[in-house]
Design an enzyme around this catalytic site. Structure first.
Site, PDB file in Angstrom:
ATOM      1  N   TYR A  56      17.032 -44.113  -7.382  1.00  0.00           N
ATOM      2  CA  TYR A  56      17.131 -45.460  -7.916  1.00  0.00           C
ATOM      3  C   TYR A  56      15.772 -46.038  -8.278  1.00  0.00           C
ATOM      4  CZ  TYR A  56      22.097 -45.748  -7.047  1.00  0.00           C
ATOM      5  OH  TYR A  56      23.447 -45.540  -7.101  1.00  0.00           O
ATOM      6  N   TYR A 241      26.474 -43.582   8.190  1.00  0.00           N
ATOM      7  CA  TYR A 241      25.533 -44.297   7.334  1.00  0.00           C
ATOM      8  C   TYR A 241      25.411 -45.761   7.749  1.00  0.00           C
ATOM      9  CZ  TYR A 241      22.689 -45.473   3.354  1.00  0.00           C
ATOM     10  OH  TYR A 241      21.648 -45.888   2.581  1.00  0.00           O
ATOM     11  N   THR A 282      21.560 -38.156  -5.295  1.00  0.00           N
ATOM     12  CA  THR A 282      20.100 -38.203  -5.285  1.00  0.00           C
ATOM     13  C   THR A 282      19.585 -37.193  -4.275  1.00  0.00           C
ATOM     14  OG1 THR A 282      19.914 -39.870  -3.528  1.00  0.00           O
ATOM     15  CG2 THR A 282      20.203 -40.683  -5.786  1.00  0.00           C
TER      16      THR A 282
END
Length: 402
Positions: A56, A241, A282
């Site tokens: 990002y 997470y 990513t």
């Protein structure tokens, strides 16, 4: 000159080499994907992007350059070519710098430890000498395994662990022949100072340190706005997470945003927010258990309706610059993830998650897309590149010359 044919060799989702030509073409694709670009040249706002070479942060850099016409500084930490190729971020940065020059954008890239004060001093010097001494925007996008506190010298290491009890989740792997397997993996809970260590690396301490440092040098413009990039995600991945050690760090990041926002509003009429982005493949996310399977299933549900990182960051720049309302939620978060967390999408992904096995995953998840996205992180699977041809790997770091 160092030319050679580069084949994609990997250990799991980690590739040993990167392809310079593929990384360059990928950056060009991202630039072209930004709608209604700003005219070439011009004196755009001055921006600092910390973590500018990947994920990002790369999308923020490219979207800012193309959409808004920012000028300023990108900071990242990449490895130069040597016995192996340079890191993918090294080549992506060289490509981004070339496009910035071609479009008349004055963008300098620094390669160094963003946590350290030496890089902060370099940034302050550039802002003073080259960019008029005032910073309009700071985008913070750092995902790192460890951080050295510049004041104490203490090295903190982040961990990916649930909090309170072990967590078992499905995860996607590929065997030596490339066949997909859905396995269950159990992660032990955080222990000792795991939470504190992870918060020290991935929380808001360094972001706040950057703002405080630059403010102390009187380098923040009136109306200065800063955003730290974050992620919440689905309940399917929450235990490892959002409710795990990384989640504790993200909560600290959000609390830091609220503190900074109050401070900047009083002193500069400024703002500080976190930007909650949506799922993407990513180099950081592929290391999180369950995320690979989740991303593949999400793509299986949404197809091309998924919004790529550069599209999301284009939306963020529109909000930061006032082209659209900033519109943060009650926690000071700009939500770019609403399409991912739409109830109908969540329900469809959860149903596929429940039914995902090694035998069914190819029907439920878009594995071709996922595999290509992983390879593209390193410059492979990029259309138009002849991977059988030798390519120059000794690409220099972009010059900071005016």
């Amino acid at each position: 000159m160092s030319q050679r044919v580069i084949a994609p060799k990997s250990r799991g989702f980690l590739f040993l080499d990167s392809h310079p030509g593929g990384c360059r073409r990928l950056v060009e694709e991202m630039w072209r994907a930004v709608p209604d670009p700003a005219p070439a040249g011009g004196e755009g706002p001055v921006a600092l992007v910390i973590g500018s070479s990947a994920g990002y942060g790369l999308a923020a850099t490219i979207a800012g350059l193309a959409r808004v016409g920012i000028r300023g500084i990108g900071v990242c930490f990449e490895k130069a070519p040597g016995r192996r190729t340079g890191t993918a971020g090294w080549y992506r940065t060289a490509a981004t710098a070339r496009l910035a020059r071609e479009h008349g954008r004055d963008m300098v890239f620094l390669n160094g430890d963003a946590f350290g004060d030496a890089v902060k001093e370099q940034v302050a010097g550039l802002l003073t000498e080259r960019f008029g001494g005032k910073l309009d925007f700071l985008v913070y996008s750092v995902a790192a395994p460890r951080r050295t506190d510049p004041e104490t010298g203490t090295v903190h290491s982040s961990v990916l662990r649930p909090i309170g009890s072990p967590h078992t989740t499905k995860t996607l792997v590929f065997d030596e022949h490339g066949a997909p397997e859905v396995k269950e993996i159990t992660t032990a809970p955080a222990e000792g100072d795991d939470i504190e260590q992870t918060v020290a690396v991935m929380g808001g301490a360094d972001w706040e340190r950057w703002v405080t440092f630059l403010d102390g040098r009187s380098l923040l413009a009136e109306g200065f706005t800063t955003a730290a990039l974050s992620y919440i995600g689905s309940p399917l991945t929450a235990a490892i997470y959002r409710q795990g050690t990384i989640g504790a760090a993200k909560s600290h990041l959000e609390a830091t945003a609220r503190t900074l926002d109050e401070r900047l509003a009083k002193t500069l009429g400024g703002r500080a927010v976190t930007s909650v982005n949506a799922a993407a493949v990513t180099q950081s996310s592929t290391a999180i258990p369950g995320i690979a399977l989740y991303a593949g299933l999400l793509r299986g549900v949404l197809g091309d309706a998924m919004v790529a990182p550069v599209g999301q960051l284009t939306q963020l720049w529109d909000r930061l610059t006032g082209a659209r309302p900033l519109d943060p939620d009650d926690e000071g978060r700009v939500r770019l993830d609403t399409w991912e967390l739409d109830p109908a999408v969540r329900k469809a992904v959860a149903e596929r998650w429940s039914g995902a096995t090694s035998g069914t995953v190819a029907e439920l998840a878009d594995l071709d897309w996922f595999g290509d996205e992983v390879r593209r992180l390193y410059g492979f699977s990029v259309p138009g590149i002849d991977y059988g041809a030798a390519v120059e790997t000794d690409v220099p770091w972009p010059s900071a010359g005016a």
